[in-house]
Design a protein around this motif. Structure first.
Motif, mmCIF file in Angstrom:
data_model
loop_
_atom_site.group_PDB
_atom_site.id
_atom_site.type_symbol
_atom_site.label_atom_id
_atom_site.label_comp_id
_atom_site.label_asym_id
_atom_site.label_seq_id
_atom_site.Cartn_x
_atom_site.Cartn_y
_atom_site.Cartn_z
ATOM 1 N N PRO A 1 2.672 -1.196 -1.181
ATOM 2 C CA PRO A 1 2.624 -0.075 -0.235
ATOM 3 C C PRO A 1 3.669 1.002 -0.462
ATOM 4 C CG PRO A 1 2.239 -2.124 0.928
ATOM 5 C CD PRO A 1 2.645 -2.489 -0.471
ATOM 6 N N GLU A 2 4.881 0.634 -0.892
ATOM 7 C CA GLU A 2 5.899 1.666 -1.086
ATOM 8 C C GLU A 2 5.458 2.674 -2.145
ATOM 9 O OE1 GLU A 2 9.451 0.548 -3.653
ATOM 10 O OE2 GLU A 2 8.806 -1.436 -2.968
ATOM 11 N N HIS A 3 4.706 2.230 -3.121
ATOM 12 C CA HIS A 3 4.220 3.145 -4.159
ATOM 13 C C HIS A 3 3.059 3.993 -3.637
ATOM 14 C CE1 HIS A 3 6.871 1.415 -7.114
ATOM 15 N NE2 HIS A 3 6.487 0.215 -6.725
ATOM 16 N N TYR A 4 2.215 3.412 -2.802
ATOM 17 C CA TYR A 4 1.154 4.206 -2.178
ATOM 18 C C TYR A 4 1.741 5.282 -1.272
ATOM 19 C CZ TYR A 4 -1.781 0.223 -3.584
ATOM 20 O OH TYR A 4 -2.425 -0.765 -4.279
ATOM 21 N N LYS A 5 2.840 4.978 -0.618
ATOM 22 C CA LYS A 5 3.487 5.970 0.245
ATOM 23 C C LYS A 5 4.067 7.120 -0.568
ATOM 24 C CE LYS A 5 4.554 2.652 3.914
ATOM 25 N NZ LYS A 5 5.606 1.858 4.587
ATOM 26 N N VAL A 6 4.610 6.823 -1.747
ATOM 27 C CA VAL A 6 5.082 7.893 -2.635
ATOM 28 C C VAL A 6 3.897 8.742 -3.088
ATOM 29 C CG1 VAL A 6 6.219 8.426 -4.810
ATOM 30 C CG2 VAL A 6 7.088 6.561 -3.387
ATOM 31 N N GLY B 1 -4.513 1.727 4.063
ATOM 32 C CA GLY B 1 -5.367 1.176 5.114
ATOM 33 C C GLY B 1 -5.776 -0.259 4.828
ATOM 34 N N ASP B 2 -5.951 -0.581 3.569
ATOM 35 C CA ASP B 2 -6.295 -1.947 3.198
ATOM 36 C C ASP B 2 -5.167 -2.908 3.587
ATOM 37 O OD1 ASP B 2 -7.867 -4.004 1.781
ATOM 38 O OD2 ASP B 2 -6.235 -3.938 0.334
ATOM 39 N N HIS B 3 -3.928 -2.482 3.370
ATOM 40 C CA HIS B 3 -2.791 -3.325 3.763
ATOM 41 C C HIS B 3 -2.682 -3.412 5.284
ATOM 42 C CE1 HIS B 3 -0.620 -4.320 -0.022
ATOM 43 N NE2 HIS B 3 -1.423 -3.373 -0.480
ATOM 44 N N ASP B 4 -2.929 -2.299 5.969
ATOM 45 C CA ASP B 4 -2.925 -2.345 7.436
ATOM 46 C C ASP B 4 -3.976 -3.326 7.938
ATOM 47 O OD1 ASP B 4 -0.949 -0.376 7.545
ATOM 48 O OD2 ASP B 4 -2.411 1.251 7.607
ATOM 49 N N HIS B 5 -5.143 -3.290 7.320
ATOM 50 C CA HIS B 5 -6.236 -4.180 7.715
ATOM 51 C C HIS B 5 -5.838 -5.641 7.526
ATOM 52 C CE1 HIS B 5 -10.055 -6.403 6.814
ATOM 53 N NE2 HIS B 5 -10.398 -5.834 7.951
ATOM 54 N N ASP B 6 -5.245 -5.944 6.377
ATOM 55 C CA ASP B 6 -4.829 -7.321 6.128
ATOM 56 C C ASP B 6 -3.730 -7.779 7.087
ATOM 57 O OD1 ASP B 6 -6.638 -7.549 4.122
ATOM 58 O OD2 ASP B 6 -5.189 -7.611 2.473
ATOM 59 N N ASP B 7 -2.933 -6.821 7.564
ATOM 60 C CA ASP B 7 -1.855 -7.141 8.502
ATOM 61 C C ASP B 7 -2.337 -7.192 9.947
ATOM 62 O OD1 ASP B 7 -0.068 -7.250 6.394
ATOM 63 O OD2 ASP B 7 0.660 -5.200 6.676
ATOM 64 N N GLY B 8 -3.634 -7.010 10.156
ATOM 65 C CA GLY B 8 -4.181 -7.039 11.503
ATOM 66 C C GLY B 8 -4.014 -5.755 12.279
ATOM 67 N N GLU C 1 -0.709 -9.451 -8.275
ATOM 68 C CA GLU C 1 -0.823 -10.093 -6.961
ATOM 69 C C GLU C 1 0.522 -10.176 -6.251
ATOM 70 O OE1 GLU C 1 -2.988 -13.794 -7.122
ATOM 71 O OE2 GLU C 1 -4.884 -12.724 -6.880
ATOM 72 N N GLU C 2 1.296 -9.106 -6.359
ATOM 73 C CA GLU C 2 2.551 -8.975 -5.623
ATOM 74 C C GLU C 2 2.322 -7.889 -4.556
ATOM 75 O OE1 GLU C 2 5.896 -8.389 -8.226
ATOM 76 O OE2 GLU C 2 5.135 -9.837 -9.687
ATOM 77 N N ARG C 3 1.511 -8.225 -3.585
ATOM 78 C CA ARG C 3 1.009 -7.221 -2.659
ATOM 79 C C ARG C 3 2.103 -6.555 -1.836
ATOM 80 N NH1 ARG C 3 -4.047 -6.161 -1.516
ATOM 81 N NH2 ARG C 3 -3.771 -5.934 0.730
ATOM 82 N N LYS C 4 3.159 -7.277 -1.549
ATOM 83 C CA LYS C 4 4.221 -6.681 -0.744
ATOM 84 C C LYS C 4 4.905 -5.519 -1.455
ATOM 85 C CE LYS C 4 5.309 -10.751 2.069
ATOM 86 N NZ LYS C 4 6.365 -11.725 2.472
ATOM 87 N N GLY D 1 1.266 0.883 -7.819
ATOM 88 C CA GLY D 1 0.917 0.081 -6.654
ATOM 89 C C GLY D 1 -0.332 -0.753 -6.883
ATOM 90 N N LEU D 2 -1.341 -0.179 -7.534
ATOM 91 C CA LEU D 2 -2.572 -0.918 -7.819
ATOM 92 C C LEU D 2 -2.316 -2.094 -8.752
ATOM 93 C CD1 LEU D 2 -5.052 2.072 -8.248
ATOM 94 C CD2 LEU D 2 -4.974 0.445 -6.349
ATOM 95 N N VAL D 3 -1.429 -1.900 -9.713
ATOM 96 C CA VAL D 3 -1.084 -3.004 -10.609
ATOM 97 C C VAL D 3 -0.433 -4.135 -9.812
ATOM 98 C CG1 VAL D 3 0.452 -3.706 -12.492
ATOM 99 C CG2 VAL D 3 -0.924 -1.620 -12.708
ATOM 100 N N TYR D 4 0.497 -3.789 -8.929
ATOM 101 C CA TYR D 4 1.111 -4.827 -8.089
ATOM 102 C C TYR D 4 0.045 -5.532 -7.240
ATOM 103 C CZ TYR D 4 6.035 -3.774 -9.016
ATOM 104 O OH TYR D 4 7.267 -3.638 -9.600
ATOM 105 N N ASP D 5 -0.878 -4.762 -6.694
ATOM 106 C CA ASP D 5 -1.903 -5.314 -5.813
ATOM 107 C C ASP D 5 -2.900 -6.194 -6.557
ATOM 108 O OD1 ASP D 5 -1.868 -5.047 -3.077
ATOM 109 O OD2 ASP D 5 -2.796 -3.071 -3.049
ATOM 110 N N ASN D 6 -3.471 -5.677 -7.616
ATOM 111 C CA ASN D 6 -4.681 -6.250 -8.200
ATOM 112 C C ASN D 6 -4.496 -6.951 -9.532
ATOM 113 O OD1 ASN D 6 -6.226 -5.196 -6.039
ATOM 114 N ND2 ASN D 6 -6.234 -3.201 -7.036
ATOM 115 N N VAL D 7 -3.344 -6.770 -10.152
ATOM 116 C CA VAL D 7 -3.089 -7.431 -11.434
ATOM 117 C C VAL D 7 -2.026 -8.510 -11.276
ATOM 118 C CG1 VAL D 7 -2.295 -7.108 -13.809
ATOM 119 C CG2 VAL D 7 -3.805 -5.402 -12.758
#
Length: 259
Positions: A143-148, A168-175, A137-140, A129-135
């Motif tokens: 979250p499924e990997h963080y949930k696992v 929580g970071d994704h929740d924050h970005d989603d308002g 940039e496929e943020r969508k 999930g971190l690779v998708y997020d920060n390397v």
């Protein structure tokens, strides 16, 4: 006299308490007392390397490559070798942060496929999930990997902290600030219960972000000021720098520019 397992627990406990140099010093001293052909040396060296990898997020050290090179992987059992290779991967991820490196996704997927138990599977998904997020940039996709990871964190509070922090970071970005607050409060409490001083300070800074979002600038600055003071006192210079930047108006939830 401490058993090997007790020694490793003590070293990791010191590291969680932001006593990183004391932790690695203890482990180094114990390793040097053992014969060169004693397989326990490899387990001790691995623990010291993992401490260097983990603490870089807080104190910015660059010790991990040298520490990892000291580990005799042939002397480790199958699960320990997985941990060693995963530590090497995490060290590379730290250095490649914000650089486009698709090979990291393939490596993370390999750890998912080879994880020997649920806890390690959770960590592998966490980093995918971190690779998708920060390397990538496929943020969508993250979250499924963080949930696992969260689902597999039952006996690992540090994994729960990481999963809740990033969900929580994704929740924050989603308002979804109320949900972000719930997750970040949980991450803060779980991290504190596990004894991670650096991790708890970094979580407190995220709570300051939500205070600012809610219009409580005074409260946000007060909390960030305490984070900066505590972080500087324990040698967590990277966290102290983030807190100082927050006080100047920088949002620590926003990524730095790509290289």
């Amino acid at each position: 006299m401490l058993t090997l397992d007790e020694l490793l627990v003590a070293g990791r406990g010191l590291a969680l308490g932001a006593r990183w140099e004391l932790a690695t010093g203890l482990l180094d001293a114990a390793r040097e007392r053992l014969p060169l052909d004693d397989p326990r040396r490899a387990r001790i060296a691995l623990a010291a390397a993992e401490i260097a990898v983990d603490s870089a997020w807080y104190n910015g050290n660059t010790d991990a490559p040298a520490r990892l090179s000291m580990v005799d992987a042939d002397a480790l059992d199958e699960h320990e070798r997985w941990d060693f290779e995963f530590a090497r991967f995490r060290s590379v991820y730290y250095t490649k942060l914000r650089q486009y490196e698709p090979a990291l996704r393939e490596q993370a997927e390999g750890f998912v496929a080879s994880a020997p138990d649920g806890r390690r599977l959770g960590w592998a998904h966490m980093y995918l999930g971190l690779v998708y997020d920060n390397v990538l940039e496929e943020r969508k996709a993250a979250p499924e990997h963080y949930k696992v990871a969260l689902a597999n964190s039952g006996d690992d509070p540090l994994l729960r902290r990481e999963a809740q922090r990033h969900l929580g970071d994704h929740d924050h970005d989603d308002g979804e600030h109320e949900l972000a607050l719930e997750r970040w409060r949980d991450a803060t409490a779980v991290g504190a219960a596990a004894g991670t001083v650096g991790g708890t300070l970094s979580q407190q800074l995220l709570l300051a972000v939500l205070a600012r979002d809610a219009g409580d600038e005074g409260g946000a600055l007060a909390l960030a000021g305490e984070v900066q003071r505590w972080a500087a006192a324990v040698g967590a210079g990277r966290i102290a720098g983030l807190a100082s930047a927050f006080s100047q108006g920088v949002d620590p939830t926003q990524p730095p520019p790509r290289e």
